[in-house]
Design a protein around this motif. Structure first.
Motif, PDB file in Angstrom:
ATOM      1  N   GLU A  77       2.877   6.044  -5.587  1.00  0.00           N
ATOM      2  CA  GLU A  77       3.609   5.756  -6.788  1.00  0.00           C
ATOM      3  C   GLU A  77       5.126   6.195  -6.921  1.00  0.00           C
ATOM      4  O   GLU A  77       6.063   5.637  -7.385  1.00  0.00           O
ATOM      5  CB  GLU A  77       2.977   6.267  -8.174  1.00  0.00           C
ATOM      6  CG  GLU A  77       2.045   5.206  -8.445  1.00  0.00           C
ATOM      7  CD  GLU A  77       1.071   6.122  -9.627  1.00  0.00           C
ATOM      8  OE1 GLU A  77       0.108   5.613 -10.212  1.00  0.00           O
ATOM      9  OE2 GLU A  77       1.209   7.373 -10.067  1.00  0.00           O
ATOM     10  N   MET A 111      -9.383   3.198  -5.425  1.00  0.00           N
ATOM     11  CA  MET A 111      -8.756   1.914  -5.793  1.00  0.00           C
ATOM     12  C   MET A 111      -7.678   1.944  -6.413  1.00  0.00           C
ATOM     13  O   MET A 111      -6.288   1.134  -6.183  1.00  0.00           O
ATOM     14  CB  MET A 111      -9.719   1.239  -6.550  1.00  0.00           C
ATOM     15  CG  MET A 111     -10.889   0.307  -5.506  1.00  0.00           C
ATOM     16  SD  MET A 111     -11.756  -0.933  -6.357  1.00  0.00           S
ATOM     17  CE  MET A 111     -13.040   0.053  -7.280  1.00  0.00           C
ATOM     18  N   LEU A 112      -7.412   3.047  -7.299  1.00  0.00           N
ATOM     19  CA  LEU A 112      -6.177   3.083  -8.053  1.00  0.00           C
ATOM     20  C   LEU A 112      -5.068   3.594  -6.888  1.00  0.00           C
ATOM     21  O   LEU A 112      -3.850   2.994  -7.131  1.00  0.00           O
ATOM     22  CB  LEU A 112      -6.103   4.179  -8.903  1.00  0.00           C
ATOM     23  CG  LEU A 112      -7.163   4.114 -10.384  1.00  0.00           C
ATOM     24  CD1 LEU A 112      -6.837   5.256 -11.278  1.00  0.00           C
ATOM     25  CD2 LEU A 112      -6.509   2.933 -11.143  1.00  0.00           C
ATOM     26  N   GLY A 145      -5.213   2.755  -3.752  1.00  0.00           N
ATOM     27  CA  GLY A 145      -4.740   1.498  -2.984  1.00  0.00           C
ATOM     28  C   GLY A 145      -3.845   0.633  -3.919  1.00  0.00           C
ATOM     29  O   GLY A 145      -2.897  -0.217  -3.168  1.00  0.00           O
ATOM     30  N   LYS A 146      -3.961   0.506  -5.225  1.00  0.00           N
ATOM     31  CA  LYS A 146      -3.325  -0.471  -6.153  1.00  0.00           C
ATOM     32  C   LYS A 146      -1.913   0.048  -5.962  1.00  0.00           C
ATOM     33  O   LYS A 146      -0.858  -0.739  -6.243  1.00  0.00           O
ATOM     34  CB  LYS A 146      -4.011  -0.556  -7.499  1.00  0.00           C
ATOM     35  CG  LYS A 146      -4.926  -1.555  -7.598  1.00  0.00           C
ATOM     36  CD  LYS A 146      -5.257  -1.890  -9.136  1.00  0.00           C
ATOM     37  CE  LYS A 146      -6.391  -2.834  -9.377  1.00  0.00           C
ATOM     38  NZ  LYS A 146      -7.163  -2.249 -10.231  1.00  0.00           N
ATOM     39  N   ALA A 147      -1.711   1.506  -6.047  1.00  0.00           N
ATOM     40  CA  ALA A 147      -0.504   1.855  -6.231  1.00  0.00           C
ATOM     41  C   ALA A 147       0.457   1.622  -4.748  1.00  0.00           C
ATOM     42  O   ALA A 147       1.432   2.072  -4.610  1.00  0.00           O
ATOM     43  CB  ALA A 147      -0.413   3.324  -6.638  1.00  0.00           C
ATOM     44  N   GLY A 148      -0.312   1.262  -3.946  1.00  0.00           N
ATOM     45  CA  GLY A 148       0.266   1.111  -2.415  1.00  0.00           C
ATOM     46  C   GLY A 148      -0.160   1.948  -1.510  1.00  0.00           C
ATOM     47  O   GLY A 148       0.418   1.779  -0.220  1.00  0.00           O
ATOM     48  N   TYR A 150     -13.188   4.176  -7.842  1.00  0.00           N
ATOM     49  CA  TYR A 150     -12.401   3.521  -8.836  1.00  0.00           C
ATOM     50  C   TYR A 150     -10.966   4.508  -8.551  1.00  0.00           C
ATOM     51  O   TYR A 150      -9.901   3.858  -8.398  1.00  0.00           O
ATOM     52  CB  TYR A 150     -12.683   4.190 -10.320  1.00  0.00           C
ATOM     53  CG  TYR A 150     -11.770   3.708 -11.356  1.00  0.00           C
ATOM     54  CD1 TYR A 150     -11.702   2.409 -11.925  1.00  0.00           C
ATOM     55  CD2 TYR A 150     -10.690   4.439 -11.828  1.00  0.00           C
ATOM     56  CE1 TYR A 150     -10.911   2.064 -13.203  1.00  0.00           C
ATOM     57  CE2 TYR A 150     -10.130   4.157 -12.953  1.00  0.00           C
ATOM     58  CZ  TYR A 150     -10.265   2.856 -13.454  1.00  0.00           C
ATOM     59  OH  TYR A 150      -9.333   2.752 -14.256  1.00  0.00           O
ATOM     60  N   SER A 152      -7.763  11.185  -3.608  1.00  0.00           N
ATOM     61  CA  SER A 152      -7.449   9.843  -4.191  1.00  0.00           C
ATOM     62  C   SER A 152      -6.028  10.015  -5.113  1.00  0.00           C
ATOM     63  O   SER A 152      -5.244   9.002  -5.095  1.00  0.00           O
ATOM     64  CB  SER A 152      -8.242   9.075  -4.905  1.00  0.00           C
ATOM     65  OG  SER A 152      -9.283   8.706  -3.940  1.00  0.00           O
ATOM     66  N   GLU A 171      -2.555   2.735   1.701  1.00  0.00           N
ATOM     67  CA  GLU A 171      -3.690   2.011   2.545  1.00  0.00           C
ATOM     68  C   GLU A 171      -4.677   2.855   2.541  1.00  0.00           C
ATOM     69  O   GLU A 171      -4.727   4.073   3.002  1.00  0.00           O
ATOM     70  CB  GLU A 171      -2.905   1.912   3.934  1.00  0.00           C
ATOM     71  CG  GLU A 171      -3.663   0.931   4.998  1.00  0.00           C
ATOM     72  CD  GLU A 171      -3.347   0.870   6.488  1.00  0.00           C
ATOM     73  OE1 GLU A 171      -4.056   0.311   7.205  1.00  0.00           O
ATOM     74  OE2 GLU A 171      -2.009   1.272   6.589  1.00  0.00           O
ATOM     75  N   LYS A 185      -2.664   8.441  -4.689  1.00  0.00           N
ATOM     76  CA  LYS A 185      -2.017   7.737  -5.716  1.00  0.00           C
ATOM     77  C   LYS A 185      -0.681   7.936  -6.228  1.00  0.00           C
ATOM     78  O   LYS A 185       0.425   7.424  -6.224  1.00  0.00           O
ATOM     79  CB  LYS A 185      -3.024   7.623  -6.852  1.00  0.00           C
ATOM     80  CG  LYS A 185      -2.306   6.951  -8.064  1.00  0.00           C
ATOM     81  CD  LYS A 185      -3.489   7.043  -9.315  1.00  0.00           C
ATOM     82  CE  LYS A 185      -2.986   6.452 -10.630  1.00  0.00           C
ATOM     83  NZ  LYS A 185      -2.171   7.392 -11.506  1.00  0.00           N
TER      84      LYS A 185
END
Ligand SMILES: Cc1cc2nc3c(=O)[nH]c(=O)nc-3n(C[C@H](O)[C@H](O)[C@H](O)COP(=O)(O)OP(=O)(O)OC[C@H]3O[C@@H](n4cnc5c(N)ncnc54)[C@H](O)[C@@H]3O)c2cc1C
Ligand code: SF4
Ligand code: SF4
Lengths: 390, 59
Positions: A24, A107-108, A110-113, A104, A16, A115, A20
């Motif tokens: 980024e 998800m970070l 995923g949030k950074a872009g 968590y 992860s 897939e 991430k």
């Protein structure tokens, strides 16, 4: 053309963080995880040192199970060494709730872009025209995906390492065989971690108790298969019967922890390995969460540089080896040597050492430092260990 | 013939046995341990490593 820049195999802390970091940096990243639920089943005692951990992620209440301020170690005959933080209130570590923490982190990513795909395994890998092709099974359906780089964060059972031609097979003295129970109805101080050492308890390893809140704790064992005559579960059951006969077991965790020390290289063409896949766990403590995150970070950065240069060769990716080696690789090498010495101690040597030490203050929980203190009390061992004591 | 057997009621699908197999004779498919008997040499490394005593050689 490739389908994406980077595929990260495995959504543990290493994968992860890699996904991430790479996302980024603007890369097109796919993070795949073979389990249907990220973080489950857990394979961890969930302890981390506070300072290094917080360099990567700020603690969030929902996945902090306990804050730890002190540690107690017991020798085979029951002599105790207490380690406590220098200043009161300066907690030295956390016990995480990895089921939530691992999710968590994913998800970070995923949030950074990135897939993210779960219930998706990597099943084969081959290199083609300077790129890499990965066969994946996504919820039962086979697919082929091409990428420039694969980051193998696929844990202790890593297949990516084998496909990449990196021999990471562990010998029977390079792994700790572990079982852990989440127990309730037992007595412990919720801000203290406990360790029992010596062959009587755990041949080639140790027993731990890490509090998870006030009411339950991870009680687990690691033994070295080359030294243990019985399976890990046998020794843990014996300990639990003796120490916590009234306790209830509400969860079982099983796992293998690499204690090989640093491997020669964690890269080959188009491939970098991070975390347990690269045997990045500490040979003395068995801790691997923080090193996996550090390695994931370095691999993500290296991937972005490689893609910018258009060079995914082993020789370019070597800079990732340099990075993890300089960051924590040297410590792995030293701690492996130190562990080999510690394995020679018999139970009465542990008793003598513990008896001589009693209490000592520490700033950051650090088993290695404790080991050094122990050896200072034993001049014969000191000579053996002179190279560690500078 | 002798072969390696996994007791699925004991196995905790942890992957430790895979880390010690030099012959790529086993694989953890999600939570299901596969043993590839054609590759297995009965070297016993995994049997000694299994924390749960879930592996044994049977006739
Ligand atoms: C009993 C035990 C206690 C431990 N206690 C501690 C501790 O207290 N503190 C600490 O710091 N460390 C501890 N560790 C070590 C720690 O758990 C690991 O070092 C850490 O989880 C490594 O992270 P990782 O991301 O490299 O691998 P993992 O967290 O193992 O993640 C690898 C992921 O890859 C997935 N995967 C594997 N193959 C594939 C595939 N082919 N396709 C897709 N996905 C795949 C797996 O399902 C898994 O989710 C302990 C380990 C054990 C076994
Ligand atoms: S080591 Fe034992 S418990 Fe772990 S996956 Fe292999 S057979 Fe199952
Ligand atoms: S017995 Fe040896 S060859 Fe067979 S699966 Fe176990 S480790 Fe691999």
């Amino acid at each position: 053309m490739t389908d994406c820049d980077v595929i990260v195999v495995g959504a543990g802390p290493g994968g992860s963080l890699a996904a991430k970091t790479a996302a980024e940096k603007g890369l097109d990243v796919l993070l795949i995880e073979k389990r249907q639920e990220i973080g489950v089943p857990v394979r961890c005692a969930e302890g981390v040192g506070r300072e290094e951990f917080e360099e990567f992620v700020m603690p969030v209440e929902k996945w902090i199970a306990s804050e730890i301020e002190s540690a107690e170690l017991y020798s085979p005959s029951g002599y105790r060494v207490k380690l406590s933080a220098d200043q009161a209130g300066n907690e030295v570590g956390y016990v995480l709730e990895r089921k939530i923490f691992d999710r968590y982190l994913a998800m970070l990513a995923g949030k950074a872009g990135a897939e993210v795909l779960t219930k998706t395994s990597a099943v084969w890998m081959k290199r083609e025209n300077g790129n890499v092709k990965l066969g994946i099974r996504c919820m039962g359906e086979f697919q082929e995906i091409t990428a420039k780089i694969v980051i193998g964060a696929d844990g202790v059972e890593s297949r990516v390492a084998k496909w990449a031609g990196i021999d990471s097979t562990l010998k029977l003295n390079e792994i700790e065989s572990c079982v852990q129970y989440l127990m309730t109805d037992i007595d412990f101080n919720p801000t203290t971690t406990y360790f029992w050492v010596g062959r009587k308890y755990a041949p080639g390893g140790y027993i731990w108790l890490f509090p998870k809140g006030k009411d339950s704790a991870n009680v687990g064992i690691g033994v070295m298969p080359s030294m243990a005559e019985r399976p890990a579960k046998y020794y843990l059951d014996r300990f639990v019967r003796e120490k916590f006969p009234e306790g209830e077991i509400v969860e079982v965790v099983v796992g293998g922890v690499p204690v090989k020390g640093a491997i020669d290289t964690a890269v080959s063409d188009n491939v970098m390995l991070v975390g347990d896949a690269a045997r990045h766990t500490d040979p003395i403590t068995g801790g691997g969460i923080i090193n996996a995150m550090k390695a994931g970070y370095h691999a993500g950065i290296t991937a972005s540089e490689a893609i910018e240069k258009g060079d995914y060769s082993e020789s370019f990716l070597k800079r990732y080896d340099t990075r993890w080696m300089n960051d924590f690789g040297q410590t792995l090498v030293r701690n492996r040597k130190l562990q080999e010495k510690m394995l020679k101690l018999n139970d009465s040597a542990f008793d003598r050492l513990f008896k001589g030490i009693g209490e000592m203050p520490i700033g950051e929980m650090n088993v290695r430092r404790l080991a050094l203190e122990l050896f200072k009390k034993e001049p014969k061992l000191l000579w053996d260990l002179r190279e560690f004591l500078v | 013939m002798k072969r390696l057997a996994v007791n699925r009621y004991k196995c905790g699908y942890c992957g430790a046995c895979i880390a010690v197999c030099k012959f790529n004779a086993n694989e953890l498919v999600e939570t299901y341990l596969e043993i590839y008997h054609d590759k297995c040499t009965l070297c016993m490394a995994c049997v000694k490593t299994c924390p749960m005593n879930a592996l044994e050689v049977v006739e």
